[in-house]
Enzyme design. Structure first.
Site, short mmCIF file in Angstrom:
data_model
loop_
_atom_site.label_atom_id
_atom_site.label_comp_id
_atom_site.label_asym_id
_atom_site.label_seq_id
_atom_site.Cartn_x
_atom_site.Cartn_y
_atom_site.Cartn_z
N SER A 106 18.19 46.80 38.59
CA SER A 106 19.08 45.71 38.17
C SER A 106 18.54 45.01 36.93
O SER A 106 19.31 44.40 36.20
CB SER A 106 19.20 44.68 39.29
N HIS B 149 23.28 51.76 36.00
CA HIS B 149 23.30 50.64 36.94
C HIS B 149 24.62 50.57 37.70
O HIS B 149 25.66 50.26 37.12
CB HIS B 149 23.06 49.34 36.14
N GLU C 279 27.01 50.57 34.61
CA GLU C 279 26.51 50.28 33.26
C GLU C 279 25.50 51.37 32.87
O GLU C 279 24.48 51.54 33.54
CB GLU C 279 25.83 48.91 33.23
N ASN D 293 25.74 41.09 34.58
CA ASN D 293 24.97 39.96 35.12
C ASN D 293 24.80 38.84 34.10
O ASN D 293 24.67 37.67 34.46
CB ASN D 293 23.61 40.43 35.65
N1 LIG Z 1 21.22 45.68 46.26
C1 LIG Z 1 21.98 45.52 45.18
O1 LIG Z 1 22.97 44.75 45.21
C2 LIG Z 1 21.69 46.28 43.92
C3 LIG Z 1 22.70 46.45 42.97
C4 LIG Z 1 22.44 47.21 41.82
C5 LIG Z 1 21.18 47.75 41.62
N2 LIG Z 1 20.20 47.55 42.57
C6 LIG Z 1 18.90 48.17 42.31
O2 LIG Z 1 18.81 49.36 43.09
C7 LIG Z 1 17.46 49.60 43.47
C8 LIG Z 1 17.40 49.72 44.98
O3 LIG Z 1 17.90 48.53 45.54
P1 LIG Z 1 18.36 48.47 47.06
O4 LIG Z 1 19.08 47.17 47.22
O5 LIG Z 1 19.01 49.76 47.45
O6 LIG Z 1 16.93 48.38 47.78
P2 LIG Z 1 16.56 48.74 49.30
O7 LIG Z 1 15.34 47.95 49.59
O8 LIG Z 1 17.74 48.60 50.19
O9 LIG Z 1 16.18 50.30 49.22
C9 LIG Z 1 15.07 50.77 48.53
C10 LIG Z 1 14.63 52.05 49.21
O10 LIG Z 1 13.61 52.66 48.43
C11 LIG Z 1 12.73 53.31 49.33
N3 LIG Z 1 11.49 53.64 48.63
C12 LIG Z 1 10.48 52.81 48.26
N4 LIG Z 1 9.52 53.52 47.61
C13 LIG Z 1 9.95 54.80 47.55
C14 LIG Z 1 9.41 56.01 46.99
N5 LIG Z 1 8.25 56.02 46.36
N6 LIG Z 1 10.11 57.14 47.13
C15 LIG Z 1 11.31 57.16 47.78
N7 LIG Z 1 11.86 56.05 48.32
C16 LIG Z 1 11.20 54.89 48.21
C17 LIG Z 1 12.59 52.33 50.48
O11 LIG Z 1 12.11 52.98 51.65
C18 LIG Z 1 14.03 51.82 50.63
O12 LIG Z 1 14.77 52.58 51.56
C19 LIG Z 1 16.66 48.43 42.90
O13 LIG Z 1 16.09 48.81 41.69
C20 LIG Z 1 17.70 47.33 42.69
O14 LIG Z 1 17.36 46.46 41.64
C21 LIG Z 1 20.43 46.84 43.71
#
Ligand SMILES: NC(=O)c1ccc[n+]([C@@H]2O[C@H](COP(=O)([O-])OP(=O)(O)OC[C@H]3O[C@@H](n4cnc5c(N)ncnc54)[C@H](O)[C@@H]3O)[C@@H](O)[C@H]2O)c1
Length: 287
Positions: free
Chosen positions: A122, A143, A155, A194
């Protein structure tokens, strides 16, 4: 050299990753959804097994398409196996820079030389990750928005290192997934959506803090005059007022500009523990 994208690996099966994986499989791509957590993989697979039949039952998907999508999607705990043949990797692991850097180093070693590496981060621009690899021209941001199966916008952000073909491949991939991608020609903190959202939130909080209007009336005006699906205070209650507080504090720490401090209304709600829906009370009361 442009390679046709046939195999995609999504690293991280959390909130974002599991739904991005299903989007890829539905788009006809052989997809690996990889996570270090067996529970997360289990949850992701269970969701897919529930989601696809629901779409069929609602008449949104044919039984055959659902069956094929399920057959195309593998859930794996081995990064090596999951990315070995990938043409495109979408990284969606926890938002920690060191973790992402380490992962990009490993991806660079494990993926074929033509593989594009995109981050769904993000906030981190891909130029923070590209130097960890020997293929900076093949690195970009891609994104998605939450929930990824529903939200159309993606994005694609081109860093100074990103090749035109890489950005085009990311745009084409998003189109293939039925998304409406937008291209950012340069990196900027918060990307596009954002940044616009922040302006709206800041102005809404200013109007509340200065007593111009109530949260309810500001929300009502934004919904009924601007046509947004929900107002800024309803949205803050949904995403969490604690999150709004921490983002503003982080911004203030970086800039030292008092104008970047969290607004008085946000501080008050934060201190009282009224963080929105998850606490039963925020700008609104959820009883
Ligand atoms: N949640 C949102 O609204 C949102 C929106 C857009 C972008 N993002 C971005 O997406 C990414 C993930 O966010 P999320 O909300 O899904 O997080 P989340 O915490 O729900 O999921 C992250 C996952 O990554 C896994 N993980 C950690 N280290 C790892 C590794 N080395 N290898 C494989 N898996 C691994 C964890 O076990 C977990 O299941 C972040 O960079 C976040 O900024 C999130």
């Amino acid at each position: 050299m442009t390679v046709e994208i046939k195999r995609v690996a999504v690293v991280g099966a959390g909130n974002m990753g599991h739904q991005i994986s299903i989007c890829c499989a539905l788009a006809g791509l052989e997809t690996s959804c990889i996570d270090v957590s067996p529970e997360q993989l289990q949850k992701a697979e269970s969701f897919m097994k529930k989601y696809l039949p629901e779409r069929v039952a609602k008449g949104k998907l044919s039984e055959e398409s659902a069956r094929q999508a399920e057959a195309r999607l593998r859930f794996l705990d081995s990064l090596e196996e999951g990315v070995r043949e990938a043409d495109f990797v979408i990284e969606a692991v926890t938002e920690k820079l060191d973790l992402k850097k380490e992962l990009f180093r490993r991806l660079d070693q494990l993926c074929p030389p033509h593989t594009i590496l995109a981050t769904n981060s993000s906030f981190f621009v891909s130029s923070l990750l590209a130097p960890e690899t020997g293929r900076p021209a093949l690195v970009c941001n891609m994104h998605f928005f939450n929930p990824a199966l529903v939200m159309k916008c993606v994005e694609v952000v081109k860093g100074p290192h990103t090749a035109e073909e890489t950005a085009k491949a990311a745009m084409d991939l998003a189109l293939k997934m039925g998304k409406k991608p937008v291209l950012l020609h340069k990196e900027i903190y918060g990307f596009l959506v954002n940044r616009i959202l922040r302006r709206i939130m800041d102005e809404a909080l200013f109007l509340l803090d200065t007593g111009v209007a109530s949260a309810e009336d500001i929300d009502s005006a934004v919904v009924n005059a601007l046509g947004h699906p929900m107002g800024p205070f309803t949205l803050m209650d949904l995403t969490g007022i604690d999150l709004s507080y921490h983002i503003a504090m982080e911004r203030y720490r970086e800039t030292g500009d008092p104008a970047d401090k969290p607004s008085p209304a946000v501080v008050e709600k934060y201190v009282r523990g009224e963080w929105g829906r998850k606490k039963g009370r925020g700008f609104y009361n959820y009883g």
